[in-house]
Scaffold this active site. Structure first.
Site, PDB file in Angstrom:
ATOM      1  N   ASP A   1     -36.374 -25.413  30.095  1.00 57.39           N
ATOM      2  CA  ASP A   1     -36.646 -25.725  31.994  1.00 57.39           C
ATOM      3  C   ASP A   1     -35.703 -24.666  31.810  1.00 57.39           C
ATOM      4  O   ASP A   1     -34.468 -24.429  30.873  1.00 57.39           O
ATOM      5  CB  ASP A   1     -36.120 -27.246  31.758  1.00 57.39           C
ATOM      6  CG  ASP A   1     -35.458 -26.919  33.409  1.00 57.39           C
ATOM      7  OD1 ASP A   1     -35.857 -27.622  34.607  1.00 57.39           O
ATOM      8  OD2 ASP A   1     -33.838 -27.378  33.432  1.00 57.39           O
TER       9      ASP A   1
ATOM     10  N   ASP B   1     -33.506 -24.571  35.765  1.00 55.47           N
ATOM     11  CA  ASP B   1     -32.115 -24.683  36.412  1.00 55.47           C
ATOM     12  C   ASP B   1     -31.696 -26.128  35.561  1.00 55.47           C
ATOM     13  O   ASP B   1     -32.915 -26.389  35.773  1.00 55.47           O
ATOM     14  CB  ASP B   1     -32.573 -25.160  37.128  1.00 55.47           C
ATOM     15  CG  ASP B   1     -32.883 -23.664  39.148  1.00 55.47           C
ATOM     16  OD1 ASP B   1     -32.635 -22.717  38.162  1.00 55.47           O
ATOM     17  OD2 ASP B   1     -34.054 -23.987  39.512  1.00 55.47           O
TER      18      ASP B   1
ATOM     19  N   GLU C   1      -6.992 -30.505  27.603  1.00 58.80           N
ATOM     20  CA  GLU C   1      -5.767 -30.913  26.846  1.00 58.80           C
ATOM     21  C   GLU C   1      -5.704 -30.045  25.769  1.00 58.80           C
ATOM     22  O   GLU C   1      -6.405 -30.401  24.663  1.00 58.80           O
ATOM     23  CB  GLU C   1      -6.466 -32.378  26.324  1.00 58.80           C
ATOM     24  CG  GLU C   1      -7.093 -33.431  27.324  1.00 58.80           C
ATOM     25  CD  GLU C   1      -5.527 -34.084  28.055  1.00 58.80           C
ATOM     26  OE1 GLU C   1      -4.461 -34.511  27.006  1.00 58.80           O
ATOM     27  OE2 GLU C   1      -5.766 -35.028  29.173  1.00 58.80           O
TER      28      GLU C   1
HETATM   29  N1  RBF Z   1     -10.928 -37.300  22.606  1.00 61.07           N
HETATM   30  C1  RBF Z   1     -11.613 -38.314  22.993  1.00 61.07           C
HETATM   31  O1  RBF Z   1     -11.801 -39.405  23.376  1.00 61.07           O
HETATM   32  N2  RBF Z   1     -12.443 -37.545  22.157  1.00 61.07           N
HETATM   33  C2  RBF Z   1     -12.457 -36.873  21.660  1.00 61.07           C
HETATM   34  O2  RBF Z   1     -13.735 -36.056  20.359  1.00 61.07           O
HETATM   35  C3  RBF Z   1     -11.852 -36.321  21.394  1.00 61.07           C
HETATM   36  N3  RBF Z   1     -11.421 -34.950  21.088  1.00 61.07           N
HETATM   37  C4  RBF Z   1      -9.844 -34.340  21.043  1.00 61.07           C
HETATM   38  C5  RBF Z   1      -9.667 -32.481  19.968  1.00 61.07           C
HETATM   39  C6  RBF Z   1      -8.279 -33.002  20.938  1.00 61.07           C
HETATM   40  C7  RBF Z   1      -8.249 -31.414  19.491  1.00 61.07           C
HETATM   41  C8  RBF Z   1      -7.834 -32.623  21.144  1.00 61.07           C
HETATM   42  C9  RBF Z   1      -5.749 -32.447  21.168  1.00 61.07           C
HETATM   43  C10 RBF Z   1      -7.322 -33.885  21.956  1.00 61.07           C
HETATM   44  C11 RBF Z   1      -9.256 -34.236  21.766  1.00 61.07           C
HETATM   45  N4  RBF Z   1      -8.569 -35.875  22.817  1.00 61.07           N
HETATM   46  C12 RBF Z   1     -10.145 -36.290  22.492  1.00 61.07           C
HETATM   47  C13 RBF Z   1      -8.049 -36.090  23.545  1.00 61.07           C
HETATM   48  C14 RBF Z   1      -7.351 -36.792  23.155  1.00 61.07           C
HETATM   49  O3  RBF Z   1      -8.018 -38.449  23.620  1.00 61.07           O
HETATM   50  C15 RBF Z   1      -6.377 -36.538  24.956  1.00 61.07           C
HETATM   51  O4  RBF Z   1      -5.363 -35.429  23.910  1.00 61.07           O
HETATM   52  C16 RBF Z   1      -5.365 -37.621  24.747  1.00 61.07           C
HETATM   53  O5  RBF Z   1      -6.097 -39.246  25.664  1.00 61.07           O
HETATM   54  C17 RBF Z   1      -4.265 -37.623  25.421  1.00 61.07           C
HETATM   55  O6  RBF Z   1      -4.762 -38.128  27.223  1.00 61.07           O
HETATM   56 MG    MG Z   2      -1.229 -34.635  27.860  1.00 59.82          MG
END
Ligand code: RBF
Ligand code: MG
Ligand code: ADP
Length: 424
Positions: free
Chosen positions: A17, A19, A312
């Protein structure tokens, strides 16, 4: 988040697809709608997005007219929006992984059809803006070439017929629920790559639900595998984002022991909407401190089920103090994996540390190390407006070489306080 059923079906042909699947049409559509609604004295509510994704233009217009009680018919409203779209065709950007997928299938001789509910002439204008796309599809079927568009399976059946193959040999790639239902009704395998965030469960009729085209594994379908991953990472077209470090959810250090230096998602919602959620890495510059390796997630942090898409970045360096308010600039150069949910906090933390190790190692590869010297990271921030205007004509890498004026037209959210971040 990727949800996968046991996939065993082998295919030989691919139907995609346009769009919302290959092109980020929705983000332009939403921008145009926002402007139009503003002119009519209404305010766009992002909750309406799901009514636009995967609909024909007239259906989308009808939904907006009804939702916002607009004193025009759907046809009239559409005719107001159409000229605005016509100006934007070539500003519609491929979604992450679209170019990679098309090139890969083409160079491996996998026959591909492009299918869309839009009229064929629109499809042709649209794809002519993207190098190599037209030549990659042996078949293009427009909504005006069949009696009934999606959700009738006619359009997919016609694509199979023109490729001289059986529906059961075709793999459909679709972003909308309607598209998935249509593909299944045509007797085809369907990969869903939903445009609407956090709705993977609604796509449960699909053979597989993926977060982005970057996550497709063609070998699962008997097609040639991608061979461009390097040490667990995927090089991407680099993009750049920066601004002052703001307060985040306050749980990075406290809950995970992994501090993340947040940028304002609000100022960058346009840019963030162009980048699919996932774990990426690159280089981070703090104007007063230096340049560091960085690994980050973009998205809704499924483990915490956030309602807001955030960025993040975890700088792979031990700092003695916080740096809230300081200017942080990022060059994002590679992709690691989709965001995922985890059965426990420990497993989330362990995975993020793995991501950190992967990024740390990959960034030493010349391919990625080269970006440490990007002018975007090393140039000081201009301090006043006269210095700012001196930069007006600088090319903007991320958005092609759009001059500033056009950039403002395409991204109404840009202003002199934030556009600079997108210049190199
Ligand atoms: N949060 C998730 O819920 N699932 C993820 O797969 C996930 N992977 C991340 C990978 C990296 C390298 C970083 C730095 C953060 C990741 N986080 C992930 C976010 C993490 O939960 C987040 O930094 C905190 O929620 C801080 O607010
Ligand atoms: Mg932070
Ligand atoms: P918040 O929720 O406010 O972002 P965090 O617990 O995620 O709080 O901590 C982030 C803050 O920690 C950053 O804004 C920064 O000032 C500081 N910090 C210290 N070391 C790092 C690092 N290695 N990477 C990112 N931020 C760091």
């Amino acid at each position: 988040m990727a949800a996968s059923k046991s996939v065993s079906k082998k295919v030989s042909h691919v139907i995609v697809d346009l769009d919302g699947t290959l092109l980020n049409t929705d983000s332009i559509a939403i921008r145009i709608l926002k402007l139009l609604l503003e002119k009519l004295g209404k305010k766009w509510d992002s909750k309406s997005a799901h009514k636009i994704v995967g609909r024909t233009p007239l259906e989308a217009a009808a939904a907006v007219v009804e939702d916002y009680q607009i004193p025009y018919s759907a046809e009239e409203f559409l005719s107001m929006a159409t000229p605005l779209f016509a100006d934007q065709w070539c500003n519609i950007r491929p979604l992450p992984g679209a170019n990679r997928l098309i090139k890969h299938l083409r160079s491996n001789g996998v026959p591909m059809a492009l299918v869309s509910n839009s009229p064929k002439s629109n499809i042709e204008t649209n794809i002519s803006c993207h190098d190599g796309w037209k030549e990659s599809f042996s078949v293009i079927v427009g909504g005006d070439e069949v009696e009934k568009g999606k959700p009738s399976p006619d359009i997919f059946l016609e694509a199979a017929r023109r490729m001289n193959t059986e529906p059961s040999s075709c793999l459909v790639i679709e972003d909308s629920i309607t598209g998935v239902t249509t593909g299944k009704a045509a007797g085809m395998e369907v990969i869903a790559v939903p445009s609407i965030p956090r709705q993977a469960d609604k796509f449960n009729t699909a053979s597989e639900v993926l977060n982005s085209l970057l996550d497709i594994e063609p070998e699962k379908w008997g097609l040639p595998p991608f061979e461009d991953r390097i040490e667990g990472t995927l090089p991407i077209e680099p993009w750049y984002i920066g601004g002052p470090v703001i307060k985040g959810f306050g749980r990075g250090s406290k809950v995970l022991g992994i501090p993340t230096a947040n940028l304002s998602a609000e100022s960058f919602s346009d840019i963030l909407s162009e980048h699919t959620s996932g774990v990426y890495f690159g280089w981070a510059a703090l104007s007063k401190r230096g340049i560091y390796k960085m690994v980050m997630s973009i998205g809704w942090n499924p483990y915490f089920d956030n309602t807001e898409k955030t960025i993040e970045p975890w700088l792979l360096h031990e700092f003695d103090e916080d740096f809230y308010g300081e200017e942080l600039r990022l060059a994002i150069v590679g992709y690691i994996r989709p965001e995922a949910n985890f059965p426990s906090l420990e497993s989330l933390i362990a995975r993020i540390h793995d991501d950190g190790r992967i990024a740390e190692k990959a960034l030493d590869l010349p391919l990625y190390a080269a970006y440490k010297d990007s002018p975007y990271l090393t140039n000081p921030l201009p301090e006043n407006n006269s210095q700012l205007s001196a930069l007006d004509d600088r090319p903007c890498k991320m958005h092609g070489a759009l001059p500033k004026k056009e950039l403002f037209n395409v991204y109404p959210g840009f202003n002199k306080d934030n556009y600079l971040y997108f210049y190199l």
